[in-house]
Scaffold this active site. Structure first.
Site, PDB file in Angstrom:
ATOM      1  N   CYS A   1       0.813  -1.231   0.000  1.00 46.70           N
ATOM      2  CA  CYS A   1       0.000   0.000   0.000  1.00 46.70           C
ATOM      3  C   CYS A   1       0.835   1.264   0.000  1.00 46.70           C
ATOM      4  O   CYS A   1       0.312   2.346  -0.258  1.00 46.70           O
ATOM      5  CB  CYS A   1      -0.924   0.022   1.212  1.00 46.70           C
ATOM      6  SG  CYS A   1      -2.263  -1.143   1.053  1.00 46.70           S
ATOM      7  N   SER A   2       2.108   1.171   0.340  1.00 42.72           N
ATOM      8  CA  SER A   2       2.942   2.374   0.378  1.00 42.72           C
ATOM      9  C   SER A   2       3.800   2.519  -0.875  1.00 42.72           C
ATOM     10  O   SER A   2       4.707   3.365  -0.911  1.00 42.72           O
ATOM     11  CB  SER A   2       3.832   2.361   1.626  1.00 42.72           C
ATOM     12  OG  SER A   2       3.035   2.447   2.784  1.00 42.72           O
TER      13      SER A   2
END
Ligand code: CO8
Length: 372
Positions: free
Chosen positions: A156-157
Site C-alpha cells: 500500500c505504500s
C-alpha cells in the site's frame, strides 16, 4: 540542491463498478452452492459451513459502498468468484501498462509535457503481473520516454515510497522529470470467496509527475519533505512467488492471494501512522495546525477518522480530509493519490498538505507538500 515539484497527477477509473449489495448477493449465492455441494462433509463435521456476507456489515466496518473493477461478470459469477481476463500475447501491451498509460497521459497533460520529456519511470504497485521485463520499462517504451525505468513494490505504500525515491533521484541529478505510476489490479489477487476480505479492494491506476523546479512548466506543489518507514509484520501477506513450483505448491491455495488479520492491522497500524506523521511534522518544524489538507491512505473510514483526529487534535472536516474509499474501496497504493488528485482544489499558495499511505510490510510513507 534543486527543489522538486509535483506538476501533474492522473487517475484511470475502470468502466465497471460493483455495489456492496451486488457483491453480497453473488457471494451468498456462492455460499449456498458451496454448502449444498459439501453438505455431507459439513454434516459430518469434517468441514465448516460457509457463512453469508452482509452489505450492512461492510459499510459499517469499512465505509466502503462500491468498488471499481476491470471485469465484473467473473467476480459476480458464483461458480467462478474472480475476474476473467483474456490472455494477452507477449507483443501486446500488458494490462498494467495499459491502465498506467491512461493515468500517465492525464498527468502529463496537466504538467504540459509529453512522454518523451520523462527520463525516469517507476511502476510502484502492490503486485506486478510478471517478474520481468519490468512493467515500468514497457511503459517507458509505450510513452516514448528516455532515461531509465524500474518496478518497485511496498504494497500500500508503493506510491509514496516511489515519490520519495524519484524526488531523491531528481535532487541528486540522476533524473529531471519522473513519472510514478501505480496500476493496482487488486481484483486479480483478492480472494473473492472469503467474506472477511471480499469487500475490501478495487481496481484503479494513478500517475504522478515530479520535476526539478527549474524545468517545470506548470508546477502545482513543491515537495517540502518525504519520510518512509517500515517494520516487519506477517499480518498482511501474500505467499505467491517463484519458489512455489519447486515447493510443489502451485494450484488453488488460499495463501497465494491476499491474507490479513484485519483486527491486528487496525490496532497496530494506527499508532504507527499517527506517530510517524507527528515525527515527520516535528522534523520539518511544521505544526499540525499548518496542515490544510490530509490525503490519507484509503483502507477504512474509522481508521482515517482516528488518524485525522490524532494528527489535527480535532475532527477534520470532509474537505480537510477527503475520503474516496466509499466509491473506490481500498485501491492499495493508489488510494492516497486518488484523494490528492481529485481533492486538491481550494488550496492557496503556501498552504501545506500531507499525503500519507500505510499498509503491508508494515510500511508508512508520507509526503509533505506546499501549494505553489
Ligand atoms: N459480512 C458479515 N460479517 C462479517 C463479514 C462480512 N463480510 N466479514 C467478517 N464478518 C464478521 C466476522 O466473522 C466477525 O464475526 P465474529 O465476531 O462472530 O467473529 C465480525 O464480523 C467482526 O469481524 P472483524 O473483527 O474482522 O471486523 P472489523 O470490525 O475488524 O472489520 C476490517 C474488518 C474492515 C477488515 C477492519 O479490520 C480493517 O479495515 N482493518 C484494517 C485493515 C487494513 O487497513 N489493511 C490494510 C490492507 S491493505 C494493504 O496493505 C495492501 C495489501 C496489498 C493489496 C492486496 C490487494 C488484494
Amino acid at each position: 540542491m534543486v527543489d522538486v515539484v509535483v506538476s501533474g497527477t492522473g487517475v484511470f477509473t475502470p468502466a465497471y463498478s460493483i455495489s456492496n449489495q451486488e457483491l453480497v448477493d453473488s457471494f451468498n449465492a456462492y455460499v449456498a452452492l458451496y454448502n449444498a455441494q459439501h453438505s455431507g462433509d459439513i454434516a459430518a463435521g469434517r468441514i465448516e459451513a460457509k457463512v453469508d456476507s452482509s452489505a450492512d456489515f461492510i459499510f459499517n466496518a469499512s465505509g466502503i459502498e462500491r468498488r471499481y473493477v476491470m471485469e465484473k461478470s467473473g467476480i459476480l459469477d458464483p461458480t467462478r468468484m474472480g475476474p476473467q481476463f483474456a490472455p494477452r500475447a507477449d507483443d501486446d501491451p500488458s494490462m498494467m501498462a495499459e491502465i498506467a498509460l491512461d493515468a500517465a497521459q492525464s498527468a502529463l497533460g496537466e504538467a504540459g509535457l509529453t512522454g518523451s520529456d520523462i527520463d525516469l519511470v517507476i511502476c510502484a504497485a502492490s503486485n506486478h503481473e510478471r517478474a520481468y521485463p519490468a512493467v515500468a520499462v514497457e511503459i517507458q517504451a509505450l510513452l516514448g520516454a528516455g532515461g531509465f525505468a524500474f518496478d518497485m513494490n511496498v504494497a500500500c505504500s508503493s506510491a509514496t515510497f516511489g515519490i520519495q525515491a524519484a524526488a531523491d533521484m531528481i535532487k541528486c541529478g540522476s533524473a529531471k522529470r519522473a513519472l510514478i505510476v501505480s496500476p493496482e489490479i487488486t481484483s486479480g489477487h483478492l480472494e473473492w470467496r472469503d467474506r472477511d476480505c471480499h469487500f475490501i479492494f478495487g481496481d484503479v491506476a494513478t500517475a504522478v509527475v515530479l520535476e526539478a523546479e527549474d524545468v517545470a512548466l506548470s508546477p502545482k506543489f513543491r515537495i517540502v519533505s518525504t519520510r518512509c518507514a517500515s517494520q516487519f509484520s506477517n499480518n498482511i501477506r501474500n505467499n505467491n512467488g517463484f519458489l512455489r513450483r519447486a515447493q510443489d505448491q502451485l494450484g488453488d491455495h488460499r495463501d497465494m492471494l491476499f491474507m490479513q488479520n484485519g483486527r491486528k492491522v487496525f490496532k497496530e497500524v494506527l499508532p504507527l501512522v499517527s506517530g510517524h506523521i507527528a515525527d515527520h511534522l516535528n522534523g520539518c518544524d511544521v505544526q499540525a495546525s499548518d496542515l490544510k489538507r490530509l490525503w490519507l491512505h484509503q483502507a477504512n473510514k474509522t481508521m482515517n477518522d482516528y488518524i485525522g483526529k490524532k494528527v489535527l487534535g480535532r475532527v477534520p472536516d470532509a474537505v480537510e480530509q477527503p475520503n474516496v474509499l466509499q466509491d473506490y474501496a481500498n485501491t492499495s497504493s493508489a488510494g492516497s493519490i486518488i484523494a490528492f488528485s481529485k481533492h486538491s482544489d481550494g488550496l492557496k499558495r503556501g498552504d501545506k498538505g500531507l499525503i500519507c499511505s500505510f499498509g503491508a510490510g508494515y510500511s508508512v510513507g508520507s509526503v509533505l507538500v506546499e501549494r505553489l
